[in-house]
Design an enzyme around this catalytic site. Structure first.
Site, PDB file in Angstrom:
ATOM      1  N   HIS A  95     -17.870   6.772   3.850  1.00 45.06           N
ATOM      2  CA  HIS A  95     -18.023   5.395   4.332  1.00 45.06           C
ATOM      3  C   HIS A  95     -19.361   4.783   3.880  1.00 45.06           C
ATOM      4  O   HIS A  95     -20.218   4.435   4.690  1.00 45.06           O
ATOM      5  CB  HIS A  95     -17.915   5.333   5.865  1.00 45.06           C
ATOM      6  CG  HIS A  95     -17.536   3.956   6.364  1.00 45.06           C
ATOM      7  ND1 HIS A  95     -16.909   3.746   7.565  1.00 45.06           N
ATOM      8  CD2 HIS A  95     -17.696   2.719   5.819  1.00 45.06           C
ATOM      9  CE1 HIS A  95     -16.697   2.436   7.735  1.00 45.06           C
ATOM     10  NE2 HIS A  95     -17.164   1.797   6.679  1.00 45.06           N
ATOM     11  N   ARG A 100      -1.073 -12.112   6.970  1.00 49.84           N
ATOM     12  CA  ARG A 100      -0.336 -12.978   7.896  1.00 49.84           C
ATOM     13  C   ARG A 100      -0.281 -14.396   7.349  1.00 49.84           C
ATOM     14  O   ARG A 100       0.754 -15.048   7.374  1.00 49.84           O
ATOM     15  CB  ARG A 100      -1.011 -12.978   9.274  1.00 49.84           C
ATOM     16  CG  ARG A 100      -0.734 -11.712  10.078  1.00 49.84           C
ATOM     17  CD  ARG A 100      -1.560 -11.688  11.343  1.00 49.84           C
ATOM     18  NE  ARG A 100      -2.975 -11.956  11.063  1.00 49.84           N
ATOM     19  CZ  ARG A 100      -3.936 -11.854  11.953  1.00 49.84           C
ATOM     20  NH1 ARG A 100      -3.664 -11.514  13.195  1.00 49.84           N
ATOM     21  NH2 ARG A 100      -5.197 -12.096  11.629  1.00 49.84           N
TER      22      ARG A 100
END
Length: 326
Positions: A292, A183
């Protein structure tokens, strides 16, 4: 019964590293959840009346928990970077300081990401399967050819501390350029140091030889890597995900890998976790899947526990946390 210690703190997991516990026990009476996997009832019972919480696992941290604790709760820290399991608006609404532990895991996760990128691009998993099935064809010259990292374009979806740490490591492999989609633009000095350029998502997909997902899971990032995205990528492209499993539509990824729309993928995160042993993704040769373990080194976990403990202690005395989540 009073222990003479000023604060009561709950540690929600029996395996939180001792480094964090030692810091807390100097001034706090500690209560610890012992069940594994976490028994919700035990957690809700033990959290009653505590002043602080070191949230050790990835259980849902929501209104139910905060209600069970009571209004005196004044400090919480997770022991993770990502906090998608926390109802942040709910914690914020109650004006309870919330800490997490980013940055200390950047190094370990970045190292693992480079490992996944190489493992997927150079067909480690497929190679091992060839040996196991007696298909080691050493008479070929063009057998098991993979993707080069040198002179490649590496694209990052999300380019915070972890993304930048990965880019820094990859610069040693003589890559051509770093592209990133975020962003906000990162500092010019960082762009110069890492030879990085901010581009829109479609450009990132179209130009990158390796695409690394290093963003948090939010409403905006959920499922953005879908069939539409994979169709815009190079057929030689390798996808690496060390962010969160739900950023990728896994059914679409399966189809893209199976039909060779993209070359390979390396994943440390999946949807769901744990992934079933029967999951169709695991039937493919061109995907490397890890359970993970991005931050799973002894030193990193000890540092995470230490930062989390400092966060809790600072919140208890009304000081700003070392790593506030907001």
């Amino acid at each position: 019964m009073s222990t003479g210690k000023a604060y009561k703190v709950l540690i929600t997991h029996p395996e939180v590293p001792q480094e964090g516990i030692d810091l807390l026990k100097e001034n706090c009476e500690l209560i610890q959840v012992q069940s594994l996997p976490t028994n919700r009832a035990e957690l809700l019972q033990k959290i009653r009346g505590v002043d602080g919480v070191l949230w050790g696992g990835h259980e849902a941290l929501n209104a139910e928990v905060l209600d069970a604790a009571g209004p005196q709760l004044k400090s919480i820290s997770t022991m993770s970077a990502g906090i998608d399991y926390v109802d942040v608006p709910e914690v914020k609404k109650r004006k309870i300081p919330l800490g997490h532990t980013p940055t200390v895991l950047n190094t370990a996760v970045a190292d693992l990401a480079v490992g996944l990128l190489i493992a997927a691009g150079r067909r480690f998993h497929e190679g091992r399967r060839k040996i196991e099935t007696d298909n080691w064809e050493n008479y070929h010259l063009n057998w098991m050819l993979g993707q080069d990292i040198r002179d490649s374009i590496v694209g990052f979806y999300g380019f915070g501390g972890i993304g930048q740490a990965i880019a820094k490591r990859l610069s040693g492999f003589d890559i051509d350029q770093v592209l990133y989609t975020t962003r906000r633009r990162v500092h010019k000095e960082i762009e110069q140091e890492l030879n990085a350029k901010k581009v829109d998502f479609d450009t990132l997909l179209a130009q990158s030889d390796f695409v690394v997902i290093a963003s948090p899971l939010t409403a905006d990032t959920q499922g953005v890597f879908n069939t539409t995205a994979f169709n815009k990528m190079k057929e030689t492209a390798v996808l690496v995900n060390i962010g969160r499993g739900k950023i990728v539509n896994q059914d679409d990824l399966y189809e893209a890998l199976k039909s060779n729309k993209i070359f390979a993928a390396g994943l440390d995160v999946t949807d769901p976790e744990p992934l079933s042993a029967k999951d169709k993704l695991l039937s493919l040769d061109n995907v490397v899947v890890l359970p993970h373990i991005g931050s799973a080194t002894k030193r990193t976990r000890a540092e995470m526990a230490t930062i989390a403990a400092h966060n809790v202690l600072r919140g208890l005395v009304g000081e700003p946390m070392l790593s506030p989540a907001y």
